[in-house]
Design a protein around this motif. Structure first.
Motif, PDB file in Angstrom:
ATOM      1  N   VAL A 121       1.863   1.206  -3.007  1.00 26.99           N
ATOM      2  CA  VAL A 121       2.651   2.432  -2.887  1.00 26.99           C
ATOM      3  C   VAL A 121       1.771   3.553  -2.345  1.00 26.99           C
ATOM      4  CG1 VAL A 121       3.884   4.221  -4.171  1.00 26.99           C
ATOM      5  CG2 VAL A 121       4.219   1.806  -4.749  1.00 26.99           C
ATOM      6  N   PRO A 128       1.137   7.299  -2.423  1.00 27.93           N
ATOM      7  CA  PRO A 128       1.532   8.401  -3.321  1.00 27.93           C
ATOM      8  C   PRO A 128       1.717   9.720  -2.577  1.00 27.93           C
ATOM      9  CG  PRO A 128      -0.819   7.989  -3.522  1.00 27.93           C
ATOM     10  CD  PRO A 128      -0.288   6.945  -2.575  1.00 27.93           C
ATOM     11  N   THR A 129       2.800   9.821  -1.849  1.00 35.45           N
ATOM     12  CA  THR A 129       3.046  11.013  -1.035  1.00 35.45           C
ATOM     13  C   THR A 129       3.677  12.148  -1.839  1.00 35.45           C
ATOM     14  OG1 THR A 129       5.154  10.043  -0.354  1.00 35.45           O
ATOM     15  CG2 THR A 129       3.263   9.717   1.105  1.00 35.45           C
ATOM     16  N   ASN A 130       4.091  11.880  -3.082  1.00 35.91           N
ATOM     17  CA  ASN A 130       4.626  12.930  -3.935  1.00 35.91           C
ATOM     18  C   ASN A 130       4.327  12.592  -5.395  1.00 35.91           C
ATOM     19  OD1 ASN A 130       6.714  11.108  -4.878  1.00 35.91           O
ATOM     20  ND2 ASN A 130       7.859  11.558  -3.009  1.00 35.91           N
ATOM     21  N   GLU A 131       4.660  13.513  -6.291  1.00 39.90           N
ATOM     22  CA  GLU A 131       4.346  13.325  -7.708  1.00 39.90           C
ATOM     23  C   GLU A 131       5.088  12.126  -8.294  1.00 39.90           C
ATOM     24  OE1 GLU A 131       2.085  14.785  -9.670  1.00 39.90           O
ATOM     25  OE2 GLU A 131       1.380  15.765  -7.832  1.00 39.90           O
ATOM     26  N   LYS A 132       6.328  11.907  -7.843  1.00 34.91           N
ATOM     27  CA  LYS A 132       7.088  10.772  -8.361  1.00 34.91           C
ATOM     28  C   LYS A 132       6.381   9.458  -8.057  1.00 34.91           C
ATOM     29  CE  LYS A 132      10.375   8.848  -6.065  1.00 34.91           C
ATOM     30  NZ  LYS A 132      11.627   8.563  -5.305  1.00 34.91           N
ATOM     31  N   LEU A 133       5.907   9.311  -6.819  1.00 41.23           N
ATOM     32  CA  LEU A 133       5.249   8.065  -6.434  1.00 41.23           C
ATOM     33  C   LEU A 133       3.889   7.918  -7.106  1.00 41.23           C
ATOM     34  CD1 LEU A 133       6.223   7.863  -2.656  1.00 41.23           C
ATOM     35  CD2 LEU A 133       7.203   6.609  -4.582  1.00 41.23           C
ATOM     36  N   HIS A 134       3.183   9.024  -7.312  1.00 41.01           N
ATOM     37  CA  HIS A 134       1.920   8.949  -8.056  1.00 41.01           C
ATOM     38  C   HIS A 134       2.198   8.466  -9.477  1.00 41.01           C
ATOM     39  CE1 HIS A 134      -2.201   9.933  -9.214  1.00 41.01           C
ATOM     40  NE2 HIS A 134      -1.685  10.432 -10.328  1.00 41.01           N
ATOM     41  N   ARG A 138       4.656   6.636 -10.384  1.00 45.39           N
ATOM     42  CA  ARG A 138       5.051   5.225 -10.313  1.00 45.39           C
ATOM     43  C   ARG A 138       3.825   4.320 -10.301  1.00 45.39           C
ATOM     44  NH1 ARG A 138       9.318   3.970  -5.839  1.00 45.39           N
ATOM     45  NH2 ARG A 138      10.677   4.906  -7.420  1.00 45.39           N
ATOM     46  N   ILE A 139       2.778   4.733  -9.618  1.00 48.03           N
ATOM     47  CA  ILE A 139       1.559   3.926  -9.590  1.00 48.03           C
ATOM     48  C   ILE A 139       0.953   3.829 -10.983  1.00 48.03           C
ATOM     49  CG2 ILE A 139      -0.802   3.801  -8.708  1.00 48.03           C
ATOM     50  CD1 ILE A 139       0.201   5.132  -6.138  1.00 48.03           C
ATOM     51  N   ASP A 159      -7.436   4.010  -5.369  1.00 46.43           N
ATOM     52  CA  ASP A 159      -6.345   3.202  -4.811  1.00 46.43           C
ATOM     53  C   ASP A 159      -5.841   2.237  -5.886  1.00 46.43           C
ATOM     54  OD1 ASP A 159      -7.168   0.166  -4.105  1.00 46.43           O
ATOM     55  OD2 ASP A 159      -8.922   1.464  -3.904  1.00 46.43           O
ATOM     56  N   PRO A 160      -4.559   1.873  -5.828  1.00 41.10           N
ATOM     57  CA  PRO A 160      -3.966   1.057  -6.891  1.00 41.10           C
ATOM     58  C   PRO A 160      -4.589  -0.324  -7.050  1.00 41.10           C
ATOM     59  CG  PRO A 160      -2.255   2.095  -5.558  1.00 41.10           C
ATOM     60  CD  PRO A 160      -3.548   2.318  -4.849  1.00 41.10           C
TER      61      PRO A 160
END
Length: 314
Positions: A233, A235-241, A243-244, A268-269
């Motif tokens: 993923v 992480p282009t926004n807080e939601k995606l961060h 999610r990781i 990185d994940p």
């Protein structure tokens, strides 16, 4: 499109253009009745897509081969079909870190056609050929056309084949005329639409399902997931961060605080995941991942995460 005097307009021969006997009285129904008719027809779409599973899998193999070999997957379509292709392509970047240099889509009429009709664009095979003018033998070009006859798509597929690319078709017409031009044809028999010829309905739903299945399966085989978790993923926004971090929690059973801290250090994940699973430092995790990169030929571990964890622990 215009026709000359005494010239008959094009007649599309496809079940998607047939009149649906089950909905002939739809205009006499109240709102609840209309919704019931539409949803009952939609309920059959998933089964029709599942029936084409073998052909979708064959197309997945071509997609994996193309991307693993440094090539691209290129969609070409018009109208609803093309817009769905664009949607599938652009969503791969935040989800799997796969950009337009690997998966891209061409829509008849260009970007303007995403939000408004571009008259006559789908009838131009030369434009389709021009869109894929730079394809090579390493690429896979997939045409999307509900009827399986769109001239723009034909132009793209013929030009791609002439340049040595592998080709596929996603259509909702068992008798699609373009099927004979491609290596793999996915022909989903969705039957007549609720409103005659309105292929943004069942045919569009079917094409969306096929695209979801195709691109997701390709990404899994390319090692973009660990188990059923997304590990690339962006992480282009807080939601995606978030999610990781949640993915790391789900994969390792560690706390959100610990996962967040390790992610911040690893940056990185994948590296963070190996750190947490193997209980090792960042440097050791990175070395293990470098020795076990993603590989679709690695049975039961295309991502290399399991192999990297074992290597890091030893």
């Amino acid at each position: 499109m215009t026709t000359e005097p005494n010239e008959l307009p094009v007649q599309v021969r496809s079940r998607t253009e047939d009149r649906n006997p089950r909905t002939e009285a739809i205009d006499t129904e109240d709102a609840a009745g209309i919704v019931r008719l539409i949803t009952s027809e939609d309920a059959a779409v998933a089964g029709a897509v599942a029936a084409a599973g073998d052909r979708i899998a064959a197309l997945v193999e071509l997609g994996v081969h193309a991307l693993a070999g440094g090539g691209r997957v290129i969609y070409a379509g018009s109208g609803t079909s093309g817009r769905l292709a664009v949607l599938d392509a652009v969503e791969l970047l935040p989800t799997y870190r796969v950009g337009e240099d690997q998966v891209t889509a061409f829509l008849a009429g260009g970007g303007e056609a995403m939000t408004r009709p571009v008259e006559g664009a789908e009838d131009d095979p030369a434009a389709g050929a021009c869109a894929v003018a730079d394809v090579t033998g390493a690429d896979l070009v997939i045409g999307l056309a509900a009827s399986g006859r769109t001239p723009y798509v034909r132009g793209a597929l013929v030009a791609a084949a002439e340049r040595g690319a592998r080709t596929g078709l996603i259509a909702c017409n068992p008798g699609a005329e373009l099927a004979t031009l491609v290596d793999v044809a996915v022909l989903v028999d969705t039957g007549p639409e609720v409103i005659t010829g309105s292929t943004r309905m069942k045919a569009g739903t079917a094409q969306k399902l096929v695209l979801n299945t195709f691109s997701t399966a390709v990404m899994v085989r390319l090692g973009k997931t660990y188990s059923n978790l997304m590990i690339d993923v962006l992480p282009t926004n807080e939601k995606l961060h978030g999610r990781i971090v949640r993915m790391l929690e789900q994969a390792t059973g560690r706390s959100a605080q610990e996962c967040g801290a390790v992610l911040a250090e690893a940056e990185d994940p994948r590296t963070a995941l190996v750190c947490l699973l193997a209980d090792v430092g960042v440097a050791q995790a990175r070395d293990a991942l470098a020795d076990n990169p993603p590989d679709p030929a690695r049975n039961e571990d295309p991502s290399g995460i399991r192999s990297a964890v074992i290597a890091a622990r030893t």
